[in-house]
Scaffold this motif. Structure first.
Motif, PDB file in Angstrom:
ATOM      1  N   THR A   8       0.819  -1.210   0.000  1.00 48.37           N
ATOM      2  CA  THR A   8       0.000   0.000   0.000  1.00 48.37           C
ATOM      3  C   THR A   8       0.856   1.264   0.000  1.00 48.37           C
ATOM      4  OG1 THR A   8      -0.131  -0.190   2.404  1.00 48.37           O
ATOM      5  CG2 THR A   8      -1.985  -1.059   1.138  1.00 48.37           C
ATOM      6  N   THR A   9       2.020   1.172   0.627  1.00 52.04           N
ATOM      7  CA  THR A   9       2.940   2.312   0.636  1.00 52.04           C
ATOM      8  C   THR A   9       3.836   2.308  -0.594  1.00 52.04           C
ATOM      9  OG1 THR A   9       2.962   2.346   3.060  1.00 52.04           O
ATOM     10  CG2 THR A   9       4.763   3.468   1.933  1.00 52.04           C
ATOM     11  N   ILE A  10       4.336   1.140  -0.978  1.00 48.35           N
ATOM     12  CA  ILE A  10       5.254   1.043  -2.111  1.00 48.35           C
ATOM     13  C   ILE A  10       4.618   1.589  -3.381  1.00 48.35           C
ATOM     14  CG2 ILE A  10       6.449  -0.585  -3.630  1.00 48.35           C
ATOM     15  CD1 ILE A  10       7.887  -0.081  -1.009  1.00 48.35           C
ATOM     16  N   ALA A  11       3.326   1.363  -3.558  1.00 50.20           N
ATOM     17  CA  ALA A  11       2.660   1.869  -4.758  1.00 50.20           C
ATOM     18  C   ALA A  11       2.799   3.374  -4.861  1.00 50.20           C
ATOM     19  CB  ALA A  11       1.181   1.473  -4.732  1.00 50.20           C
ATOM     20  N   ARG A  12       2.785   4.063  -3.734  1.00 49.89           N
ATOM     21  CA  ARG A  12       2.935   5.520  -3.733  1.00 49.89           C
ATOM     22  C   ARG A  12       4.400   5.930  -3.823  1.00 49.89           C
ATOM     23  NH1 ARG A  12      -1.600   4.181  -0.821  1.00 49.89           N
ATOM     24  NH2 ARG A  12      -3.437   5.421  -1.368  1.00 49.89           N
ATOM     25  N   LEU A  13       5.289   5.080  -3.289  1.00 48.08           N
ATOM     26  CA  LEU A  13       6.715   5.388  -3.364  1.00 48.08           C
ATOM     27  C   LEU A  13       7.247   5.299  -4.790  1.00 48.08           C
ATOM     28  CD1 LEU A  13       8.215   3.580  -0.247  1.00 48.08           C
ATOM     29  CD2 LEU A  13       8.173   6.033  -0.694  1.00 48.08           C
ATOM     30  N   GLN A  14       6.624   4.495  -5.609  1.00 48.17           N
ATOM     31  CA  GLN A  14       7.098   4.363  -6.981  1.00 48.17           C
ATOM     32  C   GLN A  14       7.014   5.689  -7.722  1.00 48.17           C
ATOM     33  OE1 GLN A  14       4.687   1.096  -8.341  1.00 48.17           O
ATOM     34  NE2 GLN A  14       6.135  -0.450  -7.596  1.00 48.17           N
ATOM     35  N   ALA A  15       5.978   6.462  -7.432  1.00 50.52           N
ATOM     36  CA  ALA A  15       5.888   7.795  -8.033  1.00 50.52           C
ATOM     37  C   ALA A  15       7.006   8.692  -7.521  1.00 50.52           C
ATOM     38  CB  ALA A  15       4.523   8.419  -7.729  1.00 50.52           C
ATOM     39  N   GLY A  16       7.352   8.550  -6.247  1.00 50.82           N
ATOM     40  CA  GLY A  16       8.450   9.325  -5.691  1.00 50.82           C
ATOM     41  C   GLY A  16       9.786   8.928  -6.279  1.00 50.82           C
ATOM     42  N   ALA A  17       9.941   7.623  -6.568  1.00 47.84           N
ATOM     43  CA  ALA A  17      11.198   7.147  -7.134  1.00 47.84           C
ATOM     44  C   ALA A  17      11.493   7.801  -8.475  1.00 47.84           C
ATOM     45  CB  ALA A  17      11.159   5.631  -7.283  1.00 47.84           C
ATOM     46  N   SER A  18      10.451   8.135  -9.217  1.00 48.12           N
ATOM     47  CA  SER A  18      10.649   8.763 -10.527  1.00 48.12           C
ATOM     48  C   SER A  18      11.051  10.228 -10.418  1.00 48.12           C
ATOM     49  CB  SER A  18       9.369   8.643 -11.364  1.00 48.12           C
ATOM     50  OG  SER A  18       8.331   9.444 -10.805  1.00 48.12           O
ATOM     51  N   ARG A  19      10.975  10.803  -9.209  1.00 51.73           N
ATOM     52  CA  ARG A  19      11.334  12.205  -9.010  1.00 51.73           C
ATOM     53  C   ARG A  19      12.533  12.371  -8.098  1.00 51.73           C
ATOM     54  NH1 ARG A  19      11.349  14.703 -11.940  1.00 51.73           N
ATOM     55  NH2 ARG A  19      10.694  16.736 -11.202  1.00 51.73           N
ATOM     56  N   ILE A  20      13.326  11.314  -7.934  1.00 49.55           N
ATOM     57  CA  ILE A  20      14.514  11.379  -7.082  1.00 49.55           C
ATOM     58  C   ILE A  20      15.451  12.496  -7.548  1.00 49.55           C
ATOM     59  CG2 ILE A  20      16.634  10.158  -6.484  1.00 49.55           C
ATOM     60  CD1 ILE A  20      14.299   9.268  -4.813  1.00 49.55           C
ATOM     61  N   ASP A  21      15.539  12.705  -8.871  1.00 53.52           N
ATOM     62  CA  ASP A  21      16.427  13.755  -9.367  1.00 53.52           C
ATOM     63  C   ASP A  21      16.014  15.118  -8.835  1.00 53.52           C
ATOM     64  OD1 ASP A  21      14.059  13.697 -10.842  1.00 53.52           O
ATOM     65  OD2 ASP A  21      15.004  14.385 -12.683  1.00 53.52           O
ATOM     66  N   HIS A  22      14.708  15.337  -8.696  1.00 52.15           N
ATOM     67  CA  HIS A  22      14.212  16.609  -8.154  1.00 52.15           C
ATOM     68  C   HIS A  22      14.675  16.784  -6.707  1.00 52.15           C
ATOM     69  CE1 HIS A  22      11.260  19.962  -8.116  1.00 52.15           C
ATOM     70  NE2 HIS A  22      11.150  19.656  -6.830  1.00 52.15           N
ATOM     71  N   TRP A  23      14.632  15.703  -5.934  1.00 55.79           N
ATOM     72  CA  TRP A  23      15.047  15.722  -4.536  1.00 55.79           C
ATOM     73  C   TRP A  23      16.527  16.047  -4.399  1.00 55.79           C
ATOM     74  CZ3 TRP A  23      14.784  16.028   0.448  1.00 55.79           C
ATOM     75  CH2 TRP A  23      15.604  15.285   1.300  1.00 55.79           C
ATOM     76  N   LEU A  24      17.357  15.344  -5.174  1.00 56.23           N
ATOM     77  CA  LEU A  24      18.796  15.553  -5.073  1.00 56.23           C
ATOM     78  C   LEU A  24      19.200  16.939  -5.572  1.00 56.23           C
ATOM     79  CD1 LEU A  24      20.101  12.040  -6.171  1.00 56.23           C
ATOM     80  CD2 LEU A  24      19.742  12.917  -3.866  1.00 56.23           C
ATOM     81  N   ASP A  25      18.551  17.413  -6.617  1.00 58.13           N
ATOM     82  CA  ASP A  25      18.832  18.765  -7.113  1.00 58.13           C
ATOM     83  C   ASP A  25      18.512  19.802  -6.051  1.00 58.13           C
ATOM     84  OD1 ASP A  25      19.695  17.805  -9.529  1.00 58.13           O
ATOM     85  OD2 ASP A  25      17.832  18.236 -10.602  1.00 58.13           O
ATOM     86  N   ALA A  26      17.400  19.613  -5.341  1.00 61.77           N
ATOM     87  CA  ALA A  26      17.001  20.569  -4.304  1.00 61.77           C
ATOM     88  C   ALA A  26      18.017  20.598  -3.166  1.00 61.77           C
ATOM     89  CB  ALA A  26      15.612  20.221  -3.768  1.00 61.77           C
ATOM     90  N   LEU A  27      18.574  19.431  -2.822  1.00 69.21           N
ATOM     91  CA  LEU A  27      19.610  19.395  -1.787  1.00 69.21           C
ATOM     92  C   LEU A  27      20.887  20.077  -2.267  1.00 69.21           C
ATOM     93  CD1 LEU A  27      19.329  15.762  -0.344  1.00 69.21           C
ATOM     94  CD2 LEU A  27      18.514  17.879   0.696  1.00 69.21           C
ATOM     95  N   ASP A  28      21.290  19.760  -3.492  1.00 66.38           N
ATOM     96  CA  ASP A  28      22.530  20.329  -4.015  1.00 66.38           C
ATOM     97  C   ASP A  28      22.432  21.845  -4.156  1.00 66.38           C
ATOM     98  OD1 ASP A  28      23.639  17.833  -4.084  1.00 66.38           O
ATOM     99  OD2 ASP A  28      23.290  17.504  -6.220  1.00 66.38           O
ATOM    100  N   GLU A  29      21.271  22.329  -4.587  1.00 61.87           N
ATOM    101  CA  GLU A  29      21.091  23.780  -4.713  1.00 61.87           C
ATOM    102  C   GLU A  29      21.186  24.463  -3.355  1.00 61.87           C
ATOM    103  OE1 GLU A  29      17.355  24.201  -6.626  1.00 61.87           O
ATOM    104  OE2 GLU A  29      18.064  23.428  -8.558  1.00 61.87           O
ATOM    105  N   GLY A  30      20.840  23.739  -2.299  1.00 61.19           N
ATOM    106  CA  GLY A  30      20.929  24.291  -0.948  1.00 61.19           C
ATOM    107  C   GLY A  30      22.266  24.038  -0.284  1.00 61.19           C
ATOM    108  N   LEU A  31      23.241  23.511  -1.035  1.00 59.98           N
ATOM    109  CA  LEU A  31      24.596  23.265  -0.525  1.00 59.98           C
ATOM    110  C   LEU A  31      24.614  22.274   0.624  1.00 59.98           C
ATOM    111  CD1 LEU A  31      25.893  26.955  -0.545  1.00 59.98           C
ATOM    112  CD2 LEU A  31      25.937  25.285  -2.402  1.00 59.98           C
ATOM    113  N   VAL A  32      23.718  21.291   0.587  1.00 59.38           N
ATOM    114  CA  VAL A  32      23.679  20.265   1.621  1.00 59.38           C
ATOM    115  C   VAL A  32      24.643  19.142   1.240  1.00 59.38           C
ATOM    116  CG1 VAL A  32      22.254  18.588   2.836  1.00 59.38           C
ATOM    117  CG2 VAL A  32      21.283  20.800   2.162  1.00 59.38           C
ATOM    118  N   ASP A  33      25.637  18.898   2.074  1.00 59.01           N
ATOM    119  CA  ASP A  33      26.579  17.798   1.874  1.00 59.01           C
ATOM    120  C   ASP A  33      25.959  16.571   2.531  1.00 59.01           C
ATOM    121  OD1 ASP A  33      28.747  16.165   1.482  1.00 59.01           O
ATOM    122  OD2 ASP A  33      29.923  17.029   3.109  1.00 59.01           O
TER     123      ASP A  33
END
Length: 254
Positions: A8-33
């Motif tokens: 029930t959770t994994i089905a929703r996580l799959q949509a998140g998995a396709s946007r991982i690049d958005h997550w990592l870009d947001a961290l990098d733009e904020g200078l998070v190591d």
């Protein structure tokens, strides 16, 4: 990320998995190591190829996406699992090195079902905090609000509210929004100025700061500590080179 790996959770996580690049870009733009791990009840320590992922990982997008897609029976004692995972950061255990000195810890609990850890919330927060030295703990939660097929987040939501984390609706919110908000939490935790102790005392009028090849003026100098602080952190990114040029002030000899 501490995830309930039930379908029930994994089905929703799959949509998140396709946007991982958005997550990592947001961290990098904020200078998070960053260092990250994804854990669930099916994989007792980690669900990525490596014990954890850092900014130097070869394929962080792919590995995080794969970890998000781990299906199984799952379990909803997420705070308990978070504590167990952090306890595996001891030397020679599978998350050895994950908790770095001075690094803050952002725990993200993810479940479409209710959180079911048996102990009091304070016990889990104390156990997680006890592993940190001079750093901060924040818990965020991507859970339900009791509608749209999600069970109310319960204790997971309380942990986010107690620690100042992000509380998002896993069933109705967009992953772009979730990742932007989560990155905002991590960015706020790491929002400290860049400081550097100079090798010599400078003649202040000659001190010049360059990021790459570009001079910047948004800095201060503490004469007592002989430390330069670069205030305009948004002017440079992770991996940028900061050069200091100055004439050293040396005592005149007789």
């Amino acid at each position: 990320f501490v995830v309930d790996s039930a379908n029930t959770t994994i089905a929703r996580l799959q949509a998140g998995a396709s946007r991982i690049d958005h997550w990592l870009d947001a961290l990098d733009e904020g200078l998070v190591d960053w260092h990250q791990a994804v854990v669930n009840h099916d994989v007792s320590c980690y669900a990525t190829e490596s014990p954890y992922l850092g900014t130097t990982s070869d394929d962080p997008d792919g590995e995080l996406a794969a970890a998000f897609g781990q299906a199984g029976q799952g379990g909803t004692a997420l705070l308990e699992l978070a504590q167990q995972a952090v306890e595996r950061t001891d030397a020679f255990d599978c998350l050895d090195g994950f908790l770095r000195e001075g690094a803050d810890l952002h725990v993200v609990l993810v479940s479409a079902r209710g959180e079911s850890s048996s102990s009091d919330l304070d016990d889990y927060l104390d156990a997680l905090s006890s592993r940190l030295v001079d750093s901060e703990l924040v818990v965020s939660a991507l859970v339900g609000d009791g509608g749209a097929g999600c069970v109310d987040g319960g204790t997971a939501a309380s942990a986010a509210e107690r620690t100042g984390g992000y509380l998002g609706d896993l069933c109705t919110g967009s992953w772009e929004t979730h990742f932007d908000e989560l990155a905002g939490v991590s960015r706020a935790m790491s929002d400290v100025p860049f400081e550097h102790e100079l090798a010599y005392v400078p003649v202040l009028e000659t001190l010049e700061v360059l990021v790459g090849d570009e001079p910047v003026d948004d800095w201060t100098y503490d004469e007592e500590r002989n430390v330069l602080t670069l205030v305009g952190g948004d002017l440079f990114g992770i991996g940028s080179t900061v050069d200091l040029e100055y004439v050293a002030a040396v005592p005149c000899s007789d």
